[in-house]
Design a protein around this motif. Structure first.
Motif, PDB file in Angstrom:
ATOM      1  N   CYS A  71       0.878  -1.514  -0.237  1.00 38.15           N
ATOM      2  CA  CYS A  71       0.135   0.144   0.004  1.00 38.15           C
ATOM      3  C   CYS A  71       1.196   1.068   0.042  1.00 38.15           C
ATOM      4  O   CYS A  71       2.071   1.756   1.027  1.00 38.15           O
ATOM      5  CB  CYS A  71      -0.588   0.020   1.266  1.00 38.15           C
ATOM      6  N   SER A  72       1.108   1.672  -1.273  1.00 37.06           N
ATOM      7  CA  SER A  72       1.564   3.265  -1.072  1.00 37.06           C
ATOM      8  C   SER A  72       0.772   4.275  -0.317  1.00 37.06           C
ATOM      9  O   SER A  72       1.489   6.096  -0.093  1.00 37.06           O
ATOM     10  CB  SER A  72       1.387   3.535  -2.745  1.00 37.06           C
ATOM     11  N   ARG A  73      -0.164   4.170   0.365  1.00 38.34           N
ATOM     12  CA  ARG A  73      -1.103   5.572   1.657  1.00 38.34           C
ATOM     13  C   ARG A  73      -1.397   6.409   0.263  1.00 38.34           C
ATOM     14  O   ARG A  73      -1.279   7.486   0.546  1.00 38.34           O
ATOM     15  CB  ARG A  73      -0.620   6.096   2.215  1.00 38.34           C
ATOM     16  N   CYS A  74      -2.378   5.776  -0.520  1.00 36.23           N
ATOM     17  CA  CYS A  74      -2.219   7.068  -1.635  1.00 36.23           C
ATOM     18  C   CYS A  74      -4.254   8.125  -1.421  1.00 36.23           C
ATOM     19  O   CYS A  74      -4.323   8.050  -1.976  1.00 36.23           O
ATOM     20  CB  CYS A  74      -2.499   6.260  -3.445  1.00 36.23           C
ATOM     21  N   SER A  75      -4.170   7.106  -0.829  1.00 37.28           N
ATOM     22  CA  SER A  75      -5.733   7.372  -0.718  1.00 37.28           C
ATOM     23  C   SER A  75      -6.926   7.281  -1.344  1.00 37.28           C
ATOM     24  O   SER A  75      -7.709   7.369  -1.454  1.00 37.28           O
ATOM     25  CB  SER A  75      -5.912   9.004   0.315  1.00 37.28           C
ATOM     26  N   TYR A  76      -6.889   6.410  -2.260  1.00 36.04           N
ATOM     27  CA  TYR A  76      -6.998   6.332  -3.947  1.00 36.04           C
ATOM     28  C   TYR A  76      -8.709   5.803  -3.178  1.00 36.04           C
ATOM     29  O   TYR A  76      -9.536   6.077  -3.673  1.00 36.04           O
ATOM     30  CB  TYR A  76      -7.022   6.145  -4.606  1.00 36.04           C
ATOM     31  N   CYS A  77      -8.245   4.652  -2.098  1.00 33.81           N
ATOM     32  CA  CYS A  77      -9.679   3.964  -1.396  1.00 33.81           C
ATOM     33  C   CYS A  77     -10.493   4.798  -0.238  1.00 33.81           C
ATOM     34  O   CYS A  77     -11.662   4.547  -0.150  1.00 33.81           O
ATOM     35  CB  CYS A  77      -9.120   2.962  -0.356  1.00 33.81           C
ATOM     36  N   LYS A  78     -10.622   6.188  -0.450  1.00 38.37           N
ATOM     37  CA  LYS A  78     -11.087   7.244   0.204  1.00 38.37           C
ATOM     38  C   LYS A  78     -12.130   7.974  -0.941  1.00 38.37           C
ATOM     39  O   LYS A  78     -13.184   8.801   0.167  1.00 38.37           O
ATOM     40  CB  LYS A  78     -10.503   7.994   1.001  1.00 38.37           C
ATOM     41  N   TRP A  79     -11.542   8.180  -1.748  1.00 40.13           N
ATOM     42  CA  TRP A  79     -12.600   8.117  -2.794  1.00 40.13           C
ATOM     43  C   TRP A  79     -13.543   7.818  -4.130  1.00 40.13           C
ATOM     44  O   TRP A  79     -13.182   6.855  -3.865  1.00 40.13           O
ATOM     45  CB  TRP A  79     -12.233   9.511  -3.412  1.00 40.13           C
ATOM     46  N   VAL A  80     -14.415   8.308  -4.720  1.00 42.88           N
ATOM     47  CA  VAL A  80     -15.040   7.613  -5.267  1.00 42.88           C
ATOM     48  C   VAL A  80     -13.555   7.309  -6.212  1.00 42.88           C
ATOM     49  O   VAL A  80     -12.944   8.711  -6.723  1.00 42.88           O
ATOM     50  CB  VAL A  80     -16.224   8.416  -5.934  1.00 42.88           C
ATOM     51  N   PRO A  81     -13.940   7.078  -7.490  1.00 42.86           N
ATOM     52  CA  PRO A  81     -12.531   6.643  -8.315  1.00 42.86           C
ATOM     53  C   PRO A  81     -12.619   8.109  -9.164  1.00 42.86           C
ATOM     54  O   PRO A  81     -13.982   8.526  -9.827  1.00 42.86           O
ATOM     55  CB  PRO A  81     -13.478   5.573  -9.561  1.00 42.86           C
ATOM     56  N   HIS A  82     -11.916   8.839  -9.571  1.00 45.98           N
ATOM     57  CA  HIS A  82     -11.985  10.347  -9.883  1.00 45.98           C
ATOM     58  C   HIS A  82     -12.240   9.973 -11.164  1.00 45.98           C
ATOM     59  O   HIS A  82     -13.581  11.418 -11.115  1.00 45.98           O
ATOM     60  CB  HIS A  82     -10.483  10.779 -10.306  1.00 45.98           C
ATOM     61  N   MET A  83     -12.532   9.638 -12.456  1.00 47.27           N
ATOM     62  CA  MET A  83     -13.406   9.461 -13.517  1.00 47.27           C
ATOM     63  C   MET A  83     -14.867   9.454 -13.094  1.00 47.27           C
ATOM     64  O   MET A  83     -15.543   9.722 -14.079  1.00 47.27           O
ATOM     65  CB  MET A  83     -12.275   8.756 -14.672  1.00 47.27           C
ATOM     66  N   LYS A  84     -15.104   9.289 -11.656  1.00 44.50           N
ATOM     67  CA  LYS A  84     -16.749   8.662 -12.479  1.00 44.50           C
ATOM     68  C   LYS A  84     -17.342  10.151 -11.242  1.00 44.50           C
ATOM     69  O   LYS A  84     -18.026  10.000 -10.693  1.00 44.50           O
ATOM     70  CB  LYS A  84     -17.043   7.827 -11.296  1.00 44.50           C
ATOM     71  N   MET A  85     -15.925  11.009 -10.430  1.00 43.34           N
ATOM     72  CA  MET A  85     -17.451  11.744  -9.225  1.00 43.34           C
ATOM     73  C   MET A  85     -17.127  13.129 -10.524  1.00 43.34           C
ATOM     74  O   MET A  85     -17.571  13.286 -11.159  1.00 43.34           O
ATOM     75  CB  MET A  85     -15.545  12.842  -8.542  1.00 43.34           C
ATOM     76  N   THR A  86     -18.249  13.264  -9.192  1.00 47.31           N
ATOM     77  CA  THR A  86     -19.184  14.416 -10.422  1.00 47.31           C
ATOM     78  C   THR A  86     -19.592  15.285  -9.934  1.00 47.31           C
ATOM     79  O   THR A  86     -19.914  16.290  -9.878  1.00 47.31           O
ATOM     80  CB  THR A  86     -20.954  13.958 -11.045  1.00 47.31           C
ATOM     81  N   GLU A  87     -19.783  15.421  -8.007  1.00 47.52           N
ATOM     82  CA  GLU A  87     -19.929  16.489  -7.279  1.00 47.52           C
ATOM     83  C   GLU A  87     -19.128  15.893  -6.455  1.00 47.52           C
ATOM     84  O   GLU A  87     -18.855  15.286  -5.824  1.00 47.52           O
ATOM     85  CB  GLU A  87     -21.177  15.897  -6.902  1.00 47.52           C
TER      86      GLU A  87
END
Lengths: 424, 529
Positions: A13-29
């Protein structure tokens, strides 16, 4: 697999924190850009998939010992798998499987959550997670005159599951389902008080032995009854029968469908006709266990090897479960086929849907957290302008109904079957 | 040394019990991060004494003042996605700023946003796009825009059109190491956030210099950052499934992978593209980075790599993204590109929609970096520098390539054939930043050692050859650990390290702002060479 076998994922685990977010290409709001209820509520990194990977590694390496805080960190999580989708959109790691094994280690080591014990004891004594006597399991069907598969031969078994069997406020869903299936000419029966839990929720809490026990009991009962198909309204049961039993090598030789899949089949076969107008604008909440967690299990027994000096690949090649192959379209198709009904979507849907809040033992051990998570979902639903949130899971239904009681809203919460019934 | 009970209670009084912890299980999440193994021989660095989550500037200021009173070292971080953010040679108070995540203002007319430190690049982009604007992208969508603009490096794939981090901060609110609040630029005279320079104190050079103090000089609590025009839609539509989501490239954009017959021709084209100011983003990434970015797994990347097609075709390639406000502008840019390709014997490499989407999304948001560098082996190290002199960058690029290849062929790091990366900066006429990405396995001691050796060799080489010393010295936090890079480079570059130390000591009289990735407050008696 013991937690030790997941060490490679924890260490990478690199601690990128992607696990905390909706996949960025799917973020709309921006307001609905996060995927993890746990970090949203508890703030410290440990309350995220990445944080739990570190905690698991620390525990294995003896850097930390069990504590109440560690257990809270591990268990204040719905295990909804959103983190897994976001992480694996970019990596070849296994955060959710690691977290499941971390919980299993806790239980094996005797470190359990007090708030889970009533349900676990109920499971062990009464074969259900609802702290209710097993003798009362079939009461929901009283007066329906439905066949009992322990006595009668039927083609299709309707498995109500623990929540629908004992949550009186939701009995109408189970009863309505049986009625409409019978009306469609389905040769259906139930197991009544002989029905037992699927074992899936206990497994998710770390009680892995319970899953094997109930897999064996269910397989035996279904085999003995000669049913060809099992239909359930409960995504937890659906996921357990189809995915978890397969995962532990106990796949049953009976087709298991979620009610939305079966209704879709019946409509396509012209056995059910949705003809009445239901003039309503609704939004659909994807249950985690019908969506990203319902992706079929992919068996892999292999080893990692390195090519190009250091490129990590699996031998034989491994297909990762990344959450895209759950049941997403059928419930939507079903809703769209109801005359007069308009479906509008929330910002977070399908594999990146926000959890209702009820899973992972949170509803039982941390009820306030369950409500807060559900509240965020209902607020998200409100932004669509819909009159109602529709789900296809009694656990979601329960939590969202509880949430609505705390809100100043006119929004209603329906199970999908309730709307189908209105359209018949 | 753990915090005293008295100090802990005092901190608790500032933020409340909920936002302060010294529980070992929680602290573990704040000493495990990318890059640690390069410095500490382990994924874990020393554990922080405690972690605190302030929710406002006032709380940050109170914490910092208290740290001065009790002689507690502290360091603040936003997303915490690198060793410099979380690690130090010994424990300190880790200040996580995640509760400070508000977008306070988007000034459409004057094209800037006022934000708190934990607004991510992805979040700001979402909001700015609705107003026809965008920010520079940072290194990934989860990275903090404020951190990269004020405190740490600030390189970005779209920096040629949006500026790299150091060029982006306008008004800044800064809690100095001793707890005093300093407002930079126009903010300092109450004139708003619109400029980082006068009227008001213009101290960007002290606040961040070329690459930032990596948390070693107080805490930035708010900043205004520049926004630039966005010619795409207010919302991007995404198709497909994970891990292969695809966006349609908006009509006002073009995405090309350009291939050249030699490195010399590639360099020439790169210079011309910069000079002609036609790029939204322009970078050389190399065939493996291309393949990693467009595939969903290592398995898929390996399948493609085995065919040898990308290595053969894209060894000398550039990813170019162009945007335009009108059809006419795009026509012009396309014609310029055509001329450049004629002159440099370049061609357009045929890429499918998915490949184009990967390049576009990476340029816009930085997304794809994790796929491109972490997925393959588990980690990567990099040394970077940036300079207005492209020729210096190209020299550094060549050296980096040779050294990396030697280790790659030995199999201790990924044998990926990638040249060092090269990304155009906003100094259109000649500038670039270059990085050598060394993908290594953080679980394999030999691999870690190999990556560290590459960094050491390249550092020494660049220093010997006097290549870009000024930016090399501060260009990448990984190298800056312990300040040793500054001790090496300073004597060759106007003794800047002495000035840097003076700044540190003047602003941080009690030496409490943890600065192991910035510069040590005390003088090094025997600099490492």
């Amino acid at each position: 697999m013991p937690l030790q076998d997941f060490k490679i994922y924890m260490e990478r685990c690199s601690r990128c924190s992607y696990c905390k977010w909706v996949p960025h290409m799917k973020m709309t709001e921006r307001k609905f850009a996060t995927i993890c209820p746990s970090i949203a509520q508890y703030e410290f990194h440990g309350w995220s998939a990445g944080g739990r990977m570190v905690a698991g590694l620390s525990l294995l390496r003896g850097r930390i010992d069990y504590s109440d805080t560690l257990l809270d960190m591990i268990y204040q999580c719905q295990m909804d798998g959103g983190c897994d989708v976001s992480c694996k959109n970019q990596t070849d790691l296994e955060p959710l499987e690691t977290m499941l094994e971390l919980r299993a280690k806790c239980v094996r080591d005797g470190h359990v959550i007090r708030g889970h014990m009533p349900a676990i004891q109920s499971l062990r004594r009464e074969d259900n997670m609802m702290q209710s006597p097993k003798a009362e399991r079939g009461k929901w069907a009283e007066g329906l005159d439905v066949k009992d598969i322990t006595k009668d031969r039927v083609q299709v078994l309707y498995h109500a599951g623990c929540r629908l069997s004992f949550d009186k406020e939701l009995w109408n869903i189970a009863r309505g389902t049986v009625s409409l299936l019978r009306d469609a000419g389905v040769d259906i029966g139930i197991m009544g008080k002989e029905e037992v839990c699927c074992g899936g929720r206990a497994y998710e809490w770390g009680y892995q032995e319970e899953l094997a026990r109930y897999a064996g009991r269910n397989a035996k009962a279904w085999e003995a009854s000669g049913v060809k198909m099992v239909v359930t309204s409960c995504p937890h049961c659906y996921q357990t029968f189809n995915v978890l039993y397969d995962k532990i090598g106990m796949r049953v030789n009976v087709q298991v469908l979620h009610i939305t899949q079966f209704l879709d089949f019946l409509i396509k076969e012209n056995k059910l006709q949705l003809i009445k107008e239901v003039p309503m604008e609704v939004t659909y909440h994807d249950p985690c266990h019908l969506g990203r967690l319902a992706e079929p299990w992919i068996r892999w027994n292999g080893v990692e090897k390195k090519v190009m000096g250091q490129l990590i690949v699996q031998d034989p090649p491994k297909e990762f479960r990344r959450g895209a192959n759950g049941v997403y379209d059928l419930p939507r198709d079903l809703l769209k086929s109801i005359p007069g009904l308009k479906l509008v979507e929330m910002p977070r849907i399908r594999e990146y849907a926000w959890c209702c809040g009820a899973g992972g033992g949170v509803k039982e051990a941390y009820p306030e957290f369950a409500l807060r998570t559900g509240l965020e979902r209902m607020k998200e639903a409100e932004t669509t302008g819909a009159e109602a949130t529709v789900s296809a899971c009694p656990w979601c239904q329960r939590n969202l109904l509880d949430v609505v009681k705390t809100m100043d809203t006119r929004m209603k919460v329906y199970d999908i079957v309730e709307l189908v019934q209105q359209a018949l | 040394m753990a915090l005293t009970k008295e100090a802990y209670r005092a901190l608790e009084d500032i933020v409340g019990a909920r936002y302060l912890t010294e529980e070992a299980a929680v602290l573990e999440g704040y000493c495990f991060v990318w890059g640690n193994e390069m410095f500490f021989g382990d994924r874990f660095s020393p554990r922080p004494h405690a972690v605190i989550l302030p929710g406002s500037t006032e709380e940050v200021q109170a914490i910092v003042k208290l740290c001065n009173r009790y002689a507690i070292e502290y360091k603040a971080h936003a997303s915490g996605f690198c060793s410099a953010a979380l690690a130090g040679p010994k424990g300190f108070l880790s200040i996580e700023l995640r509760r400070m995540n508000r977008i306070l203002e988007i000034d459409e007319k004057n094209m800037f946003a006022v934000i708190e430190p934990c607004v991510t690049a992805g979040e700001l982009l979402l909001e700015a796009m609705k107003k026809g604007l965008r920010s520079y992208s940072g290194s990934s969508p989860t990275s903090s825009i404020v951190a990269s603009a004020t405190s740490y490096i600030g390189l970005s794939s779209s920096q040629i059109s949006a500026g790299y981090g150091g060029r982006n901060p306008l008004g800044v609110e800064w809690v100095l190491p001793d707890g005093e609040i300093l407002r930079l630029g126009s903010l300092g005279t109450g004139a708003g956030w619109f400029t980082g320079d006068g009227p008001g104190p213009s101290l960007r050079g002290i606040m961040r210099g070329h690459t930032g103090p990596s948390g070693g000089l107080g805490v930035i609590t708010k900043a205004a950052v520049k926004l630039v025009p966005w010619y795409g839609p207010a919302k991007m539509e995404t198709k497909g499934k994970p891990p292969s989501y695809t966006v349609d490239v908006p009509e006002n954009f073009r995405v090309f992978t350009l291939i050249f017959p030699s490195r010399e021709k590639l360099y020439e084209a790169f210079g011309l593209i910069n000079e002609e100011a036609i790029a939204f983003a322009c970078s050389r990434r190399g065939p493996f980075t291309m393949v990693a970015g467009m595939t969903g797994s290592n398995k898929e990347a390996w399948e493609i790599w085995k065919e040898g097609y990308f290595q053969k075709k894209c060894a000398n390639s550039l990813a170019l993204i162009m945007d335009a406000s009108s059809r006419r502008e795009m026509d012009y840019k396309e014609k310029v590109l055509e001329k450049i390709l004629e002159r440099t014997e370049g061609e357009m490499f045929p890429e499918n929609a998915h490949g184009q989407s990967a390049r576009f999304v990476h340029a816009l948001t930085g997304q794809g970096g994790v796929k491109g560098v972490f997925r393959a082996t588990g980690s990567f190290s990099t040394g970077a520098n940036a300079d207005e002199a492209l020729v210096a960058m190209l020299k550094a690029n060549e050296m980096g390539y040779e050294v990396k290849q030697t280790f790659g062929k030995r199999g201790v790091v990924l044998d990926d054939d990638d040249p060092t990366w090269l990304t155009a900066t906003e100094e259109n006429t000649s500038g670039a930043h270059q990085e050598f990405a060394v993908r290594y396995d953080p679980l394999d001691p030999q691999s870690i050692k190999g990556a560290a050796e590459i960094e050491a060799i390249l550092g020494k080489l660049w220093l010997e050859k006097n290549i870009d010393i000024a930016s090399f010295a501060g260009a990448f936090g990984l190298l800056a650990y312990g300040g040793k890079i500054h001790e090496m480079a300073g004597p060759k570059c106007l003794d800047y390290h002495i000035w840097m130390r003076k700044i540190k000591n003047a602003f941080d009289p009690n030496c409490v702002s943890e600065s192991s990735y910035y510069i040590k407050p005390e003088e090094e008696t025997s600099p490492q060479k």
